[in-house]
Design a protein around this motif. Structure first.
Motif, short mmCIF file in Angstrom:
data_model
loop_
_atom_site.label_atom_id
_atom_site.label_comp_id
_atom_site.label_asym_id
_atom_site.label_seq_id
_atom_site.Cartn_x
_atom_site.Cartn_y
_atom_site.Cartn_z
N HIS A 1 -8.00 -7.21 -1.88
CA HIS A 1 -7.07 -7.16 -0.88
C HIS A 1 -8.01 -7.00 0.37
O HIS A 1 -7.50 -7.37 1.63
CB HIS A 1 -5.86 -6.35 -1.10
CG HIS A 1 -5.08 -6.75 -2.03
ND1 HIS A 1 -4.31 -7.81 -2.00
CD2 HIS A 1 -4.75 -6.17 -3.21
CE1 HIS A 1 -3.27 -7.87 -3.06
NE2 HIS A 1 -3.68 -7.14 -3.87
N LEU B 1 -6.04 -7.19 4.71
CA LEU B 1 -6.34 -5.61 4.98
C LEU B 1 -7.55 -5.47 5.45
O LEU B 1 -8.62 -5.90 4.69
CB LEU B 1 -6.04 -5.20 3.37
CG LEU B 1 -5.55 -3.94 3.53
CD1 LEU B 1 -4.98 -3.53 2.06
CD2 LEU B 1 -6.41 -2.68 3.87
N LEU C 1 0.87 -1.18 0.16
CA LEU C 1 -0.04 0.08 0.05
C LEU C 1 0.83 1.37 0.06
O LEU C 1 1.91 1.50 0.83
CB LEU C 1 -0.88 0.01 1.39
CG LEU C 1 -1.99 0.86 1.33
CD1 LEU C 1 -3.12 0.61 0.24
CD2 LEU C 1 -2.49 1.07 2.76
N ASP D 1 -1.64 -8.23 9.80
CA ASP D 1 -2.62 -7.60 9.32
C ASP D 1 -2.37 -6.07 9.09
O ASP D 1 -1.42 -5.88 9.92
CB ASP D 1 -3.86 -7.85 10.28
CG ASP D 1 -4.47 -9.03 10.08
OD1 ASP D 1 -4.38 -9.68 9.02
OD2 ASP D 1 -4.85 -9.78 11.60
N LEU D 2 -3.10 -5.51 8.31
CA LEU D 2 -2.90 -4.13 8.11
C LEU D 2 -4.28 -3.39 8.31
O LEU D 2 -5.37 -3.95 7.62
CB LEU D 2 -2.39 -3.65 6.67
CG LEU D 2 -1.76 -2.35 6.61
CD1 LEU D 2 -0.87 -2.49 5.64
CD2 LEU D 2 -3.02 -1.36 6.24
N VAL E 1 1.61 -5.62 2.34
CA VAL E 1 0.31 -6.12 2.94
C VAL E 1 0.74 -7.47 3.02
O VAL E 1 0.72 -8.42 1.90
CB VAL E 1 -0.70 -5.97 1.84
CG1 VAL E 1 -2.19 -6.81 2.23
CG2 VAL E 1 -0.94 -4.56 1.72
N LEU F 1 -8.15 -0.98 -3.20
CA LEU F 1 -7.70 -1.80 -2.52
C LEU F 1 -8.50 -3.33 -3.11
O LEU F 1 -7.69 -4.19 -2.98
CB LEU F 1 -8.27 -2.03 -0.99
CG LEU F 1 -7.76 -0.69 -0.18
CD1 LEU F 1 -8.50 -0.72 1.15
CD2 LEU F 1 -6.24 -0.50 -0.12
#
Length: 504
Positions: free
Chosen positions: A75, A52, A39, A140-141, A48, A72
């Protein structure tokens, strides 16, 4: 030949247009790479690794989320946003499809905070966001979308405080004249998610916050009460504010309990190494666009400040003095004793108002350089405060416009040969979110002529103002032609003021 009013309206609309959430998001965010996706946010890369997620809260977040989901793609695993009550329907009605989520969206929308006040629906949204954040892992994001109005949309009082107790306290402080910054300090001290709480709950996930600022100076820990920013305030600050407005003696028991057991020091900044906060839009951006447009319309244009703040009657006086000075300049009287007097008043007012980024000396020098042959446009942004005395209907922008109109009318009446009489003046003040107080107007336009007409029709402008009833004045008079009605704009970067003046 458009009228000054039409010019003012088009400047306001172009300023708001440039801070539309989708535009700003697409300027700031890209997703690149398929094997190891990253990202990219304003040139910074965030890998990532696994999943996400997205959460958001605020008046502009629906449009931000729609643009984010588009960027996104697959994702994005799941999202939850808390947005103002009725916003989806309003945007639908206004044909603003690009601000709405697609039917198959992975983002759940919870609407709440009627009239910008926290309510059980907003609490439901806050709880859902809290649960999502708590379940994240180090791989995780979490993308967090934040805009103004986010504070009311993310209420999660620390138990045993009840939402209505926190509400009552906030209302009490507001009615006694507490500034938004002060309210936010109190709110976040009593909140699970504000003051960095959301970021702490999301640890160890990487947190990237994209922020649309609606606060003077863009302080991260104040916008929407800073859910992903280390708080620079302690419990002591909260106590000081409660003491200042004399509410310490009637606090609910639950609030006393939470305050007495709160840590005395703000959280250390090392607890936020997993967080990156990025401002993607602000009042400055909007004003720059308006300036560009005004110059295109032939105005000599200056930006006064992006941080106009203070009590609305004082700010109105500042504008009146400034407009008088410009009109004196048009009449080539700017250098005489009258000009000196007005300049002195201006400098004193500016000093009292303590407007952060206002360099008045520099501004006045730039003004002197403007010849009388071109119309002048002065732009400013910020957020004024109103101390409510009456029971009328209005908002800070409508009240400011009416006060400026009245002040100019008075100044004109006092001197028969007033240079104001030789100028056409329009003053506009509007909220970029399209909502000014509990009214459907974003703000209003006013001029000394308008006040003159009202007085001739036997309307007492003073009475409307002392009852905080500016909306009723504007809507009764001339069929509401002077109200600025845009509908919800889906964005929010504080207020914008424009003064347009030309010699007659």
């Amino acid at each position: 030949s458009m009228s000054l009013r039409e010019h003012a309206l088009s400047l306001f609309c172009s300023a708001v247009g440039t801070v539309r959430p989708s535009l700003m998001l697409k300027r700031a965010v890209k997703l690149q790479g398929d094997v190891c996706p990253q990202l990219l946010v304003k040139g910074r890369a965030f890998p990532v690794k696994r999943d996400l997620y997205l959460v958001g809260f605020g008046k502009a977040v629906l449009g931000m989320a729609a643009a984010a989901e588009e960027i996104l793609g697959d994702h994005l695993v799941r999202g939850i946003i808390s947005v103002p009550l009725g916003i989806q329907e309003s945007l639908q009605r206004a044909g603003m499809q690009e601000m709405l989520l697609k039917p198959c969206s992975k983002i759940q929308v919870i609407e709440g905070a009627k009239n910008n006040l926290p309510d059980p629906e907003a609490l439901k949204g806050a709880v859902a966001i809290k649960e999502l954040a708590e379940g994240l892992t180090a791989d995780d994001l979490l993308l967090v979308l934040i805009s103004g109005g986010g504070s009311a949309l993310l209420p999660a009082p620390i138990p045993p405080i009840l939402l209505k107790e926190k509400e009552k306290l906030t209302k009490m402080l507001a009615s006694r004249g507490a500034a938004i910054q002060e309210l936010n300090i109190v709110r976040k001290t009593l909140s699970l998610l504000k003051g960095g709480g959301l970021a702490r709950l999301a640890y160890p996930a990487q947190v990237v916050s994209l922020i649309l600022s609606d606060v003077i100076g863009d302080p991260l820990d104040i916008i929407a009460s800073g859910p992903t920013a280390a708080s620079s305030h302690s419990v002591q600050d909260c106590f000081q504010i409660l003491a200042k407005y004399n509410v310490l003696h009637n606090l609910p028991k639950s609030v006393e309990m939470v305050l007495s057991s709160s840590p005395t020091k703000p959280t250390a900044s090392e607890d936020y190494s997993h967080v990156c906060n990025i401002i993607i839009g602000s009042n400055t951006l909007a004003l720059d666009e308006a300036k560009h447009q005004a110059e295109g319309l032939g105005y000599a244009t200056l930006i006064l400040s992006t941080a106009i703040c203070g009590e609305v009657s004082r700010v109105a006086m500042l504008y009146c003095q400034l407009i008088q000075l410009i009109c004196l300049g048009f009449a080539s009287l700017g250098e005489g004793p009258l000009g000196d007097e007005v300049r002195g008043n201006l400098l004193q007012l500016a000093a009292e108002l303590e407007i952060p980024d206002l360099n008045l000396d520099k501004f006045l020098q730039a003004l002197q350089g403007l010849g009388p042959e071109r119309p002048v446009c002065i732009l400013a942004g910020g957020e004024t405060t109103v101390q409510l005395q009456g029971t009328g209907k209005g908002g800070r922008n409508q009240e400011l416009a009416l006060r400026v109109g009245l002040g100019l009318h008075r100044a004109q009446a006092m001197e028969t040969s007033s240079p104001l009489g030789k100028c056409k003046i329009v003053f506009l003040s509007g909220g970029t979110d399209g909502q000014d107080g509990p009214t459907e107007a974003a703000g209003a336009f006013c001029s000394p002529e308008l006040v003159d007409e009202a007085l001739q029709e036997g309307l007492n402008v003073e009475t409307f103002l002392s009852n905080n009833d500016s909306y009723t004045f504007f809507s009764q008079f001339q069929g509401g032609h002077h109200l600025l009605v845009t509908g919800l704009t889906g964005t929010n970067v504080m207020d914008i003021q424009a003064v347009l003046i030309r010699a007659t």
